[in-house]
Design an enzyme around this catalytic site. Sequence first.
Site, PDB file in Angstrom:
ATOM      1  CB  SER A   1    -153.172 -39.793  24.986  1.00 33.72           C
ATOM      2  OG  SER A   1    -153.094 -39.180  26.253  1.00 33.72           O
TER       3      SER A   1
ATOM      4  CE  LYS B   1    -156.926 -39.373  27.435  1.00 33.60           C
ATOM      5  NZ  LYS B   1    -155.485 -39.092  27.411  1.00 33.60           N
TER       6      LYS B   1
ATOM      7  CB  SER C   1    -155.858 -36.074  24.566  1.00 32.72           C
ATOM      8  OG  SER C   1    -155.262 -37.284  24.931  1.00 32.72           O
TER       9      SER C   1
ATOM     10  CE  LYS D   1    -156.734 -39.363  22.342  1.00 28.84           C
ATOM     11  NZ  LYS D   1    -155.581 -38.422  22.357  1.00 28.84           N
TER      12      LYS D   1
END
Length: 328
Positions: free
Chosen positions: A116, A119, A172, A279
């Site tokens: 992820s 992202k 997420s 993140k």
Amino acid sequence: MSGPLHGGRRRRRVGPVLVALVLLAVPVAIAVGGYLYVVRGDDGPGATPEVVNTPSFSDSGGSSLEPRSPAPVRLTGGNAFNQRFAKPPRAALVFDVDDGHVLFRRQPERVLPIASLTKIMTALAVVEETRPDERVLITPAALHYQGSGVGVLPKGKRVRLETLLNGLLLVSGNDAAIALAVHVSGSQRRFVGLMNEKARLWGLRCTHFASAHGLEKGNRSCAADLAVLARLAMRNPRITRITRRREASFPFPIKGRKVYLYGHNPLIRAGYRGAVGLKTGYTDEAGRCFVGIARRRGRTLGVVLLNSPNPLAHAERLLDLGFRSRVG
């Protein structure tokens, strides 16, 4: 009489002044504004010329020209500090967010799955193409997702784009990633094409995307490229307002009229001093991945960890050492 020996029709000589003007015009056209403007007027008299923007290229020192990174990281030089790990991450990087100077690197250009962390690019593409107050239609595609998600997206209704951007970066949300991708580009496939085009234009040589959420094995990058994306993300106030949050709530067209979002960032959850982003990511193949950002005494540092057995401990240790170090 004309023929091979006589040279045929006599050609008009091109004056030296005209040659000089042409030679001068070429580099000027390439340099202006960092773009080469190509005017195509092939549609006949009166047609509107088409102007094509070609990205700026810089000489990398080799035989080929490569795109200039808008936020480069400098891998030259040695580490500002040393750190040994009992169980190391597969790749790691500590860098100055403001100037791109690298303080510590471990396999910085090793290409690995990134889960992820994908992202970060999704968010960058969304904020470049949208306004916060846009309304996003929740299509059936956004409800057919796997892994983490906002989980309460109302099918057939429109929700505020910035709420979905929070769902993308805080929890997420794979469902939020799909909804945003379809909103921006009309389909997930076209949005992934947009992501890969941006990666190419930004000179991210390790990076390739297969989805907007990052579950597939085809989402891959390296620590150096992710540092570039982190630098770009931290320049955008729409992203930084979100990533510094521990949690958030927003009006939402569901029962109870609100959605509550709780962030995954281990530095923020642990109360690490100065943490402001960014993140997390996890899949079985990628392992635990993390890009963390912290700010202290006017200095902003970032850490990238790929396949780390303990992202919180590794991030805290590397950032502590980074803040203690002196560059130059």
